[in-house]
Design a protein around this motif. Structure first.
Motif, PDB file in Angstrom:
ATOM      1  N   THR A  58      -6.587   5.839   1.349  1.00  0.00           N
ATOM      2  CA  THR A  58      -6.446   5.596   2.777  1.00  0.00           C
ATOM      3  C   THR A  58      -5.443   4.468   2.973  1.00  0.00           C
ATOM      4  OG1 THR A  58      -8.247   4.001   2.761  1.00  0.00           O
ATOM      5  CG2 THR A  58      -8.832   6.304   3.171  1.00  0.00           C
ATOM      6  N   GLY A  60      -5.873   1.619   4.320  1.00  0.00           N
ATOM      7  CA  GLY A  60      -6.530   0.359   3.960  1.00  0.00           C
ATOM      8  C   GLY A  60      -6.599   0.159   2.461  1.00  0.00           C
ATOM      9  N   ALA A  61      -6.845   1.243   1.726  1.00  0.00           N
ATOM     10  CA  ALA A  61      -6.891   1.137   0.266  1.00  0.00           C
ATOM     11  C   ALA A  61      -5.520   0.827  -0.306  1.00  0.00           C
ATOM     12  CB  ALA A  61      -7.426   2.439  -0.326  1.00  0.00           C
ATOM     13  N   VAL A  63      -3.160  -0.897   1.197  1.00  0.00           N
ATOM     14  CA  VAL A  63      -2.921  -2.315   1.477  1.00  0.00           C
ATOM     15  C   VAL A  63      -3.710  -3.191   0.510  1.00  0.00           C
ATOM     16  CG1 VAL A  63      -3.268  -4.135   3.208  1.00  0.00           C
ATOM     17  CG2 VAL A  63      -2.328  -1.930   3.883  1.00  0.00           C
ATOM     18  N   ALA A  64      -4.945  -2.810   0.209  1.00  0.00           N
ATOM     19  CA  ALA A  64      -5.768  -3.587  -0.723  1.00  0.00           C
ATOM     20  C   ALA A  64      -5.177  -3.565  -2.132  1.00  0.00           C
ATOM     21  CB  ALA A  64      -7.195  -3.033  -0.734  1.00  0.00           C
ATOM     22  N   VAL A  65      -4.711  -2.414  -2.570  1.00  0.00           N
ATOM     23  CA  VAL A  65      -4.114  -2.309  -3.905  1.00  0.00           C
ATOM     24  C   VAL A  65      -2.821  -3.118  -3.964  1.00  0.00           C
ATOM     25  CG1 VAL A  65      -2.997  -0.690  -5.498  1.00  0.00           C
ATOM     26  CG2 VAL A  65      -5.193  -0.122  -4.478  1.00  0.00           C
ATOM     27  N   GLY A  67      -2.063  -5.731  -2.108  1.00  0.00           N
ATOM     28  CA  GLY A  67      -2.448  -7.142  -2.073  1.00  0.00           C
ATOM     29  C   GLY A  67      -2.959  -7.624  -3.414  1.00  0.00           C
ATOM     30  N   ALA A  68      -3.743  -6.805  -4.084  1.00  0.00           N
ATOM     31  CA  ALA A  68      -4.239  -7.175  -5.408  1.00  0.00           C
ATOM     32  C   ALA A  68      -3.091  -7.295  -6.406  1.00  0.00           C
ATOM     33  CB  ALA A  68      -5.261  -6.151  -5.891  1.00  0.00           C
TER      34      ALA A  68
END
Length: 111
Positions: A58, A60-61, A63-65, A67-68
């Motif tokens: 998604t 959001g996922a 963006v999270a990946v 960011g990590a």
């Protein structure tokens, strides 16, 4: 028994199509299925593969990946820079110590 077993090959459309190998069955002595009395079976239907990919990301996922990944790069960069700084400070302090020892030894020989 001596025929090779070919695995099921996936197609680009993500539908699994079995590779059909011809079988050598001599049916010349069979006039019709009703007359011969043997049972002829239709091939079993294959179960269809899921049409969607196994991993769905998604927004959001993603963006999270991302960011990590940035966090890992920053942490590794900070660790490497701090190690380089520690080596540079150690080298500078050893150079100062070498100059002091040299000056002490040369002043003893002049006296």
């Amino acid at each position: 028994m001596f025929q090779p077993r070919i695995p099921v090959n996936p197609t680009p459309g993500q539908q699994i199509v079995p590779v059909v190998t011809p079988t050598a069955v001599d049916q010349s002595h069979h006039a019709t299925a009703a007359v011969c009395g043997c049972q002829h079976h239709a091939p079993a239907a294959m179960a269809s593969a899921p049409s969607r990919p196994a991993v769905q990301l998604t927004p959001g996922a993603v963006v999270a990946v991302a960011g990590a990944g940035v966090a890992v790069v920053v942490v590794v960069g900070v660790v490497l820079v701090s190690m380089l700084l520690a080596v540079a400070i150690t080298a500078a302090s050893l150079a100062v110590c070498a100059l002091v020892v040299r000056s002490i030894l040369t002043s003893d020989t002049r006296r």
